[in-house]
Design an enzyme around this catalytic site. Structure first.
Site, PDB file in Angstrom:
ATOM      1  N   ILE A  95       0.856  -1.189   0.000  1.00 16.07           N
ATOM      2  CA  ILE A  95       0.000   0.000   0.000  1.00 16.07           C
ATOM      3  C   ILE A  95       0.890   1.237   0.000  1.00 16.07           C
ATOM      4  CG2 ILE A  95      -1.750   1.330   1.232  1.00 16.07           C
ATOM      5  CD1 ILE A  95      -2.786  -1.231   2.452  1.00 16.07           C
ATOM      6  N   ASP A  96       0.698   2.092  -0.990  1.00 19.38           N
ATOM      7  CA  ASP A  96       1.387   3.380  -1.052  1.00 19.38           C
ATOM      8  C   ASP A  96       0.449   4.442  -0.501  1.00 19.38           C
ATOM      9  OD1 ASP A  96       3.516   2.096  -2.353  1.00 19.38           O
ATOM     10  OD2 ASP A  96       2.575   2.384  -4.308  1.00 19.38           O
TER      11      ASP A  96
END
Length: 248
Positions: free
Chosen positions: A128-129
């Site tokens: 997850i960015d």
């Protein structure tokens, strides 16, 4: 007690290993083979390689992955451009130990379950960015901010069978000013699966702060290539602060 892992996390671009600042302004780290030999000599715990060309084009560079795996004598995670179970099978067959999925997990969460059921959840890392929007944290995907809570998404991934979470702060990535501790606080004591924090590691004490806020493993790139610190330096500081690490 599980040992804290120190994990270089670098990008594959044009068959070279690079690092970036906020996912842009790329700087070359080195050739695949020579860089792998450096990591082997420094006894890093694991290695994460994210193929950013594949993330954009959808064409995974299997040839470079094979070259990397041949020289890599530590657990290797490969991500970027993965769309099918067959992609995962081929990457694992080439010698990777884990795969990292990002956009595909967002598009189809059932893919996480399918991958975990076929290959084992221990080799499925969901990435997850995260990027800030005012005082809010948003999921960042291919240049777009999504109105989705990173923590809620992580919990959904965990429920679907992800084995680990790679959490990257886009705002802090490559800037060498420490991890985004405010982001980490949101995740503190919320997940059952290991959390790898990425983006901003600049000195050993940054790692201590992150672990005190619940991170399970420390990822970085800048510190291991453009600073005076080595993975061993980070581990020795963690050991002094009472964290279990693998020291040779």
């Amino acid at each position: 007690m599980l040992k804290t892992r120190i994990i270089p996390c670098v990008l594959l671009k044009n068959s070279q290993l690079v690092k970036s600042i906020e996912f842009k302004d790329f700087r070359t780290i080195g050739h695949l083979t020579s860089t792998m030999r450096i990591y082997n000599a420094r006894n890093v715990d694991e290695l994460i390689i994210l193929d950013i060309d594949a993330s954009k084009s959808g064409e995974i560079d299997f040839e470079s992955i094979e070259d990397l795996a041949k020289e890599c004598f530590m657990p290797l995670t490969i991500g970027g451009g993965i769309k099918t179970l067959e992609d995962i099978q081929k990457i694992l067959n080439l010698g990777a130990d884990k795969i990292s999925i990002n956009s595909k997990a967002l598009e189809d969460m059932d893919f996480i379950s399918k991958a975990g059921n076929r290959f084992g959840s221990q080799c499925i890392v969901c990435s997850i960015d995260v990027k800030r929007k005012g005082d809010q944290f948003c999921v960042y995907d291919r240049g777009n901010l999504l109105e989705k809570s990173p923590l809620e998404l992580a919990l959904e991934y965990e429920k679907k069978g992800a084995g680990e979470l790679l959490l990257t702060s886009v705002d802090f990535e490559g800037k060498a000013k420490g991890y985004d501790l405010e982001l980490l606080k949101i995740f503190q004591n919320k997940l059952k699966i290991p959390l790898i924090i990425n983006g901003g590691l600049s000195k050993p004490s940054d790692g201590v702060e992150a672990l005190n806020l619940g991170a399970d493993a420390l990822a970085g790139a800048y510190i291991f290539h453009f600073s005076k610190y080595t993975p061993k330096d980070v581990k020795e500081e963690l050991a002094r602060q009472g964290f279990a690490v693998r020291l040779l």
